[in-house]
Design a protein around this motif. Sequence first.
Motif, PDB file in Angstrom:
ATOM      1  N   MET A 166      34.738   1.436  73.027  1.00 40.45           N
ATOM      2  CA  MET A 166      35.581   2.591  72.729  1.00 40.45           C
ATOM      3  C   MET A 166      35.634   3.520  73.944  1.00 40.45           C
ATOM      4  SD  MET A 166      35.123   5.509  69.746  1.00 40.45           S
ATOM      5  CE  MET A 166      35.051   4.303  68.420  1.00 40.45           C
ATOM      6  N   ALA A 167      36.833   3.942  74.306  1.00 43.44           N
ATOM      7  CA  ALA A 167      36.995   4.845  75.445  1.00 43.44           C
ATOM      8  C   ALA A 167      36.430   6.223  75.134  1.00 43.44           C
ATOM      9  CB  ALA A 167      38.475   4.953  75.800  1.00 43.44           C
ATOM     10  N   ILE A 168      36.048   6.943  76.178  1.00 46.38           N
ATOM     11  CA  ILE A 168      35.492   8.284  75.992  1.00 46.38           C
ATOM     12  C   ILE A 168      36.464   9.172  75.228  1.00 46.38           C
ATOM     13  CG2 ILE A 168      34.782  10.387  77.189  1.00 46.38           C
ATOM     14  CD1 ILE A 168      33.608   8.634  79.375  1.00 46.38           C
ATOM     15  N   GLN A 169      37.743   9.100  75.556  1.00 45.25           N
ATOM     16  CA  GLN A 169      38.739   9.920  74.871  1.00 45.25           C
ATOM     17  C   GLN A 169      38.795   9.599  73.386  1.00 45.25           C
ATOM     18  OE1 GLN A 169      40.169  12.383  76.363  1.00 45.25           O
ATOM     19  NE2 GLN A 169      41.445  13.052  74.647  1.00 45.25           N
ATOM     20  N   ASP A 170      38.637   8.323  73.043  1.00 41.26           N
ATOM     21  CA  ASP A 170      38.626   7.930  71.639  1.00 41.26           C
ATOM     22  C   ASP A 170      37.408   8.498  70.918  1.00 41.26           C
ATOM     23  OD1 ASP A 170      40.982   6.507  71.912  1.00 41.26           O
ATOM     24  OD2 ASP A 170      39.956   4.615  72.342  1.00 41.26           O
ATOM     25  N   LYS A 171      36.264   8.505  71.597  1.00 38.91           N
ATOM     26  CA  LYS A 171      35.057   9.047  70.975  1.00 38.91           C
ATOM     27  C   LYS A 171      35.207  10.522  70.623  1.00 38.91           C
ATOM     28  CE  LYS A 171      31.569   5.909  72.881  1.00 38.91           C
ATOM     29  NZ  LYS A 171      30.313   5.793  73.673  1.00 38.91           N
ATOM     30  N   LEU A 172      35.968  11.256  71.446  1.00 40.20           N
ATOM     31  CA  LEU A 172      36.171  12.682  71.178  1.00 40.20           C
ATOM     32  C   LEU A 172      36.930  12.902  69.878  1.00 40.20           C
ATOM     33  CD1 LEU A 172      37.154  13.977  74.742  1.00 40.20           C
ATOM     34  CD2 LEU A 172      34.934  14.148  73.608  1.00 40.20           C
ATOM     35  N   HIS A 173      37.673  11.883  69.457  1.00 45.84           N
ATOM     36  CA  HIS A 173      38.491  11.992  68.239  1.00 45.84           C
ATOM     37  C   HIS A 173      37.895  11.200  67.074  1.00 45.84           C
ATOM     38  CE1 HIS A 173      41.967  14.071  70.031  1.00 45.84           C
ATOM     39  NE2 HIS A 173      41.662  13.399  71.124  1.00 45.84           N
ATOM     40  N   ALA A 174      36.712  10.640  67.247  1.00 44.46           N
ATOM     41  CA  ALA A 174      36.127   9.776  66.228  1.00 44.46           C
ATOM     42  C   ALA A 174      35.143  10.532  65.345  1.00 44.46           C
ATOM     43  CB  ALA A 174      35.419   8.585  66.886  1.00 44.46           C
ATOM     44  N   LEU A 175      35.302  10.409  64.037  1.00 45.96           N
ATOM     45  CA  LEU A 175      34.347  10.993  63.101  1.00 45.96           C
ATOM     46  C   LEU A 175      32.949  10.451  63.351  1.00 45.96           C
ATOM     47  CD1 LEU A 175      36.605  10.751  59.946  1.00 45.96           C
ATOM     48  CD2 LEU A 175      35.645  12.894  60.830  1.00 45.96           C
ATOM     49  N   LEU A 176      32.873   9.175  63.709  1.00 52.73           N
ATOM     50  CA  LEU A 176      31.584   8.538  63.960  1.00 52.73           C
ATOM     51  C   LEU A 176      30.789   9.261  65.035  1.00 52.73           C
ATOM     52  CD1 LEU A 176      29.772   6.075  63.282  1.00 52.73           C
ATOM     53  CD2 LEU A 176      30.945   4.859  65.126  1.00 52.73           C
ATOM     54  N   PHE A 177      31.487   9.846  66.014  1.00 44.92           N
ATOM     55  CA  PHE A 177      30.823  10.508  67.135  1.00 44.92           C
ATOM     56  C   PHE A 177      30.963  12.034  67.095  1.00 44.92           C
ATOM     57  CE2 PHE A 177      31.631   6.183  68.640  1.00 44.92           C
ATOM     58  CZ  PHE A 177      30.358   5.834  69.090  1.00 44.92           C
ATOM     59  N   GLY A 178      31.344  12.562  65.933  1.00 44.42           N
ATOM     60  CA  GLY A 178      31.360  14.012  65.781  1.00 44.42           C
ATOM     61  C   GLY A 178      32.717  14.663  65.925  1.00 44.42           C
ATOM     62  N   ILE A 179      33.769  13.882  66.197  1.00 38.35           N
ATOM     63  CA  ILE A 179      35.152  14.358  66.351  1.00 38.35           C
ATOM     64  C   ILE A 179      35.196  15.714  67.067  1.00 38.35           C
ATOM     65  CG2 ILE A 179      35.321  15.400  64.016  1.00 38.35           C
ATOM     66  CD1 ILE A 179      38.232  14.136  63.959  1.00 38.35           C
ATOM     67  N   ILE A 180      34.607  15.726  68.248  1.00 32.88           N
ATOM     68  CA  ILE A 180      34.472  16.955  69.046  1.00 32.88           C
ATOM     69  C   ILE A 180      35.819  17.597  69.345  1.00 32.88           C
ATOM     70  CG2 ILE A 180      33.647  17.843  71.266  1.00 32.88           C
ATOM     71  CD1 ILE A 180      31.571  15.537  71.194  1.00 32.88           C
ATOM     72  N   ALA A 181      36.866  16.788  69.474  1.00 35.87           N
ATOM     73  CA  ALA A 181      38.195  17.314  69.802  1.00 35.87           C
ATOM     74  C   ALA A 181      38.855  18.017  68.631  1.00 35.87           C
ATOM     75  CB  ALA A 181      39.094  16.177  70.293  1.00 35.87           C
ATOM     76  N   GLY A 182      38.286  17.864  67.412  1.00 38.33           N
ATOM     77  CA  GLY A 182      38.939  18.425  66.250  1.00 38.33           C
ATOM     78  C   GLY A 182      40.232  17.688  65.943  1.00 38.33           C
ATOM     79  N   ILE A 183      41.095  18.334  65.151  1.00 44.62           N
ATOM     80  CA  ILE A 183      42.389  17.752  64.804  1.00 44.62           C
ATOM     81  C   ILE A 183      43.443  18.823  65.080  1.00 44.62           C
ATOM     82  CG2 ILE A 183      43.725  16.545  63.019  1.00 44.62           C
ATOM     83  CD1 ILE A 183      41.072  16.120  61.528  1.00 44.62           C
ATOM     84  N   PRO A 184      43.782  19.031  66.346  1.00 44.70           N
ATOM     85  CA  PRO A 184      44.668  20.144  66.699  1.00 44.70           C
ATOM     86  C   PRO A 184      46.110  19.917  66.259  1.00 44.70           C
ATOM     87  CG  PRO A 184      44.219  18.785  68.616  1.00 44.70           C
ATOM     88  CD  PRO A 184      43.339  18.260  67.524  1.00 44.70           C
ATOM     89  N   ALA A 185      46.723  20.994  65.812  1.00 47.52           N
ATOM     90  CA  ALA A 185      48.145  20.951  65.465  1.00 47.52           C
ATOM     91  C   ALA A 185      48.974  21.369  66.671  1.00 47.52           C
ATOM     92  CB  ALA A 185      48.421  21.887  64.292  1.00 47.52           C
TER      93      ALA A 185
END
Length: 241
Positions: free
Chosen positions: A1-20
């Motif tokens: 999994m790419a680093i960018q994908d991890k930022l959006h993954a619940l498994l890894f804490g979804i650090i990026a959130g879900i921005p509108a």
Amino acid sequence: MAIQDKLHALLFGIIAGIPAIEQDGEKLLSFMDAPYEFRDHLLPEWISARGWMLVDVPECAVRLRSDGEGLAYTWASWAAFVDWTAATLGTAAIELQRAQGVTREAELEWRRSLRCLADLRMGELACRQPDIARQLPAGLTLQRSFKGGLQRGVPIVAGASASFRYQRDIPLEWCGPLIEWLAAQPERLDDALFAPDEAGELRIENDLFTGFLQWSGRVLEQALSDVQPLPVPPSELDSLH
């Protein structure tokens, strides 16, 4: 999994959130900002099954981003998807209770009311009664929900012997299904798996929450085949933003 994908993954804490994002006065969710677990299959397949992918129908929930950054979904369609996941997981957790032979309501209610699940119960309450959410502590706001954008993410915190998630960070829409999933499995209700931190904040062991995520993925994948076309419904939680 790419680093960018991890930022959006619940498994890894979804650090990026879900921005509108906003485009032409409309609130949208960019394709790439959807949670990784939903992005490439569950969400687009669900929207397609609802009949909202067709560009020549009024119900179309897909937009071409004006900045050239690909596709986006209407926030109303995202909110409807979240509602479907919560309802589907809640039903599946009740079925799991029956499969496990846990059918006595008094026993289930005792498990649901355990002190170690208090913050999950508060999240469930905030989801079921959005008007109450405005009156809850700052840590329990709609920004902690899938529909509110999960601005804090669901971060993983290292403990003395294990990693945890704070119960206050679990998406509001999934607090109810998580409680029911736990109630079906008394062996998972060990207090040590929900040990509070030094300030008394309740947590849930990361491995346990990961088990819930994995179960959720299987349940939602199996439920896709039953999805039928429907109009895009208004979302009570979304209307509060």
